[in-house]
Design a protein around this motif. Structure first.
Motif, PDB file in Angstrom:
ATOM      1  N   SER A   1       0.701  -1.232   0.100  1.00  0.00           N
ATOM      2  CA  SER A   1       0.088   0.042  -0.072  1.00  0.00           C
ATOM      3  C   SER A   1       0.813   1.125  -0.268  1.00  0.00           C
ATOM      4  N   THR A   2       0.619   1.994  -1.125  1.00  0.00           N
ATOM      5  CA  THR A   2       1.369   3.487  -1.112  1.00  0.00           C
ATOM      6  C   THR A   2       1.165   4.114   0.067  1.00  0.00           C
ATOM      7  N   ALA A   3      -0.187   4.210   0.593  1.00  0.00           N
ATOM      8  CA  ALA A   3      -0.612   5.056   1.577  1.00  0.00           C
ATOM      9  C   ALA A   3       0.029   4.640   2.907  1.00  0.00           C
ATOM     10  N   MET A   4       0.088   3.271   2.928  1.00  0.00           N
ATOM     11  CA  MET A   4       0.801   2.914   4.232  1.00  0.00           C
ATOM     12  C   MET A   4       2.269   3.253   4.529  1.00  0.00           C
ATOM     13  N   VAL A   5       2.740   3.016   3.183  1.00  0.00           N
ATOM     14  CA  VAL A   5       4.200   3.239   3.315  1.00  0.00           C
ATOM     15  C   VAL A   5       4.587   5.033   3.413  1.00  0.00           C
ATOM     16  N   ALA A   6       3.632   5.940   2.781  1.00  0.00           N
ATOM     17  CA  ALA A   6       3.749   7.298   3.080  1.00  0.00           C
ATOM     18  C   ALA A   6       3.320   7.540   4.520  1.00  0.00           C
ATOM     19  N   ASP A   7       2.364   6.767   5.236  1.00  0.00           N
ATOM     20  CA  ASP A   7       2.013   7.289   6.416  1.00  0.00           C
ATOM     21  C   ASP A   7       3.324   6.762   7.468  1.00  0.00           C
ATOM     22  N   ALA A   8       4.041   5.721   7.021  1.00  0.00           N
ATOM     23  CA  ALA A   8       5.116   5.095   7.759  1.00  0.00           C
ATOM     24  C   ALA A   8       6.239   6.089   7.777  1.00  0.00           C
ATOM     25  N   MET A   9       6.496   6.677   6.602  1.00  0.00           N
ATOM     26  CA  MET A   9       7.681   7.970   6.729  1.00  0.00           C
ATOM     27  C   MET A   9       7.224   8.812   7.318  1.00  0.00           C
ATOM     28  N   ALA A  10       5.992   9.249   7.493  1.00  0.00           N
ATOM     29  CA  ALA A  10       5.481  10.417   8.192  1.00  0.00           C
ATOM     30  C   ALA A  10       5.936  10.100   9.584  1.00  0.00           C
ATOM     31  N   PHE A  11       5.372   8.894  10.142  1.00  0.00           N
ATOM     32  CA  PHE A  11       5.952   8.549  11.459  1.00  0.00           C
ATOM     33  C   PHE A  11       7.156   8.956  11.920  1.00  0.00           C
ATOM     34  N   HIS A  12       8.047   8.651  10.902  1.00  0.00           N
ATOM     35  CA  HIS A  12       9.676   8.648  11.293  1.00  0.00           C
ATOM     36  C   HIS A  12       9.871  10.060  11.280  1.00  0.00           C
ATOM     37  N   THR A  13       9.264  10.965  10.131  1.00  0.00           N
ATOM     38  CA  THR A  13       9.895  12.341  10.263  1.00  0.00           C
ATOM     39  C   THR A  13       9.192  13.362  11.117  1.00  0.00           C
ATOM     40  N   ASP A  14       7.974  12.814  11.746  1.00  0.00           N
ATOM     41  CA  ASP A  14       7.131  13.549  12.812  1.00  0.00           C
ATOM     42  C   ASP A  14       8.197  13.574  13.954  1.00  0.00           C
ATOM     43  N   LEU A  15       8.564  12.061  14.390  1.00  0.00           N
ATOM     44  CA  LEU A  15       9.211  11.997  15.482  1.00  0.00           C
ATOM     45  C   LEU A  15      10.500  12.676  15.433  1.00  0.00           C
TER      46      LEU A  15
END
Length: 473
Positions: free
Chosen positions: A253-267
């Motif tokens: 899922s492209t959306a789940m990949v993007a959300d995972a990257m957002a998780f890291h960058t937000d942290l």
């Protein structure tokens, strides 16, 4: 010696037992769907109560599926879902070491100074980070109510692997910074791990190798596994390196990949904005073990490599060093304690336990000398019953440029309960050794490679492998 703080232990992915509350109201602890007692993981994968029946619905995000699954406790022994992350030894050694220092889990007549935080590792780390606060903060208030030296108690997190991501989210995004004194991470993929990318892209399908079950849909439903994806640029792309959000990632899922990257960058943004993140953090990282670091996509599959071009940073066999070091630090940061050990055993390694004690007590603990010869070990996660377990290792000297030392090395295979199944002392050639073990029984076993004799100067490393039974026909 204890501190007067509340110590909270967080396991990694698959490191908490899971159960389902019974229709008659009986507790989830009586209906476990993930608790491979004695390493009998296949019984839970293929039996009537299977964790694989609890794949998460599409679009679950940071929510809970309301499917009745509840976390029960920490895994006491070896646990593994084949092809999802890596086999990991349990947490009873770590909990026992903390209890020996005087930390106590709560009872009817005393508040807890030690919490083993179990969580549903299928779910988003954001969800579990928020839930962590609902457990930790009331317990901290109870401990502070003892008064005296406990009046100013705070929380110290001791986290293995993905548990560090859960704690970081709580600290930085859920107000946990106000009550946290220290964060100790053991093999946490601060920037993710390439293994997760390979596992999600390639899947874990029935008929591949020894597997007689299909874990692909289950694994791809888990936001937590996506949040283990590497944040760093690790995908080979026209002579350069790209991140997961910069090139198409096949099969997921492209959306789940993007959300995972957002998780890291937000942290990362939250930590960068709070200088105390650096002063409170202690990273313990595994080193010198062959670790998948980069990936090339070919015909819809992920082909991994242990190198960035000609560079090999190694790691703990699961998390490459690039992924293990966080807070924007360089790989030679003084915030990291480096241990030549595999990911599976960091939370059981005696040197690591000494480091944790020293960090907690603020007193130096010097129980053993650091020896002079390190090992790199390659142990397969999974072999089929009836096929030999092949173990390979290399010795290296701590002196740059020196020839591999001539040392006697023993490879020992034990059951999850510690019974010796087999041992060998391979002949070394130019510092390289191999050992083959046939006729091992089905189950999860630990493999320790170390020096022969009590006076050996070879640092042992321990890994874990699963011997999968031949499927019945």
């Amino acid at each position: 010696m204890t501190s007067n703080d509340l110590v909270v232990v967080l396991p990694g992915i698959t490191g908490s037992t899971l159960g389902v509350r019974g229709d008659d109201g009986s507790p989830a602890s009586e209906h476990l769907i993930w608790a491979p007692s004695g390493g009998a993981v296949w019984k839970l994968l293929t039996g009537g109560q299977s964790i694989l029946d609890k794949a998460l619905p599409e679009g679950i995000g940071d929510g809970h599926p309301d499917d009745g699954v509840e976390p029960v406790g920490l895994m006491p022994d070896v646990h593994v879902l084949p092809g999802i992350w890596t086999p990991v030894r349990g947490y009873d050694v770590l909990i026992g070491a903390l209890e020996q220092q005087g930390y106590q889990q709560g009872g009817a007549d005393r508040p807890a100074s030690l919490i083993a935080f179990a969580y549903d590792w299928r779910l988003s780390n954001r969800y579990n980070g928020e839930r962590l606060g609902t457990v930790v903060e009331p317990a901290l208030e109870q401990l502070r109510a003892r008064g005296g030296a406990y009046a100013d108690a705070k929380v110290v997190f001791v986290c293995h692997s993905m548990g560090g991501l859960v704690a970081r989210w709580y600290i930085e995004k859920c107000g946990g910074a106000e009550v946290t004194r220290k964060l100790i991470t053991l093999g946490t993929p601060w920037r993710g791990a390439t293994d997760a990318l390979e596992q999600l892209v390639n899947g874990v399908k029935k008929g591949i190798g020894p597997l007689s079950v299909d874990l692909t849909d289950f694994s791809r439903s888990m936001p937590s596994l996506f949040q283990l994806l590497p944040e760093f640029a690790c995908i080979s792309n026209a002579g350069d390196w790209a991140k997961t959000t910069e090139v198409p990632v096949p099969n997921v899922s492209t959306a789940m990949v993007a959300d995972a990257m957002a998780f890291h960058t937000d942290l990362q943004a939250a930590e960068a904005a709070r200088p105390e993140s650096h002063t409170m953090t202690h990273m313990v990282v595994g080193i010198r073990q062959p670790s998948q670091t980069t990936v090339t996509f070919q015909d819809g599959r992920a082909i991994t490599s242990t190198t960035f071009g000609s560079d090999d940073d190694y790691g703990d066999g699961t998390v490459p060093l690039t992924g293990a070091v966080g807070l924007g630090e360089a790989l030679d940061t003084n915030l990291a304690v480096r241990v030549p050990e595999q990911h599976t055993n960091l939370q059981c390694n005696q040197f690591v336990l000494d480091q944790v004690q020293e960090i907690l007590s603020a007193q130096p603990v010097r129980r053993r000398e650091i020896t002079d010869t390190s090992l790199r070990a390659t142990v397969p996660d999974l072999v089929t019953d009836g096929r030999p377990l092949e173990v390979a290792f290399d010795l290296e000297s701590d002196v740059p440029g020196a020839d591999p030392p001539h040392k006697a090395v023993t490879v020992t295979v034990r059951t999850a309960r510690g019974k010796v199944l087999a041992a060998a002392e391979p002949t070394l050639r130019a510092g390289h050794g191999r050992a083959s073990f046939a006729d091992l029984p089905a189950g999860t076993h630990t493999v320790t490679i170390g020096g022969s004799g009590p006076d050996s100067t070879v640092r042992p490393v321990t890994s874990t492998t699963l011997v999968w039974p031949e499927p019945t026909r």
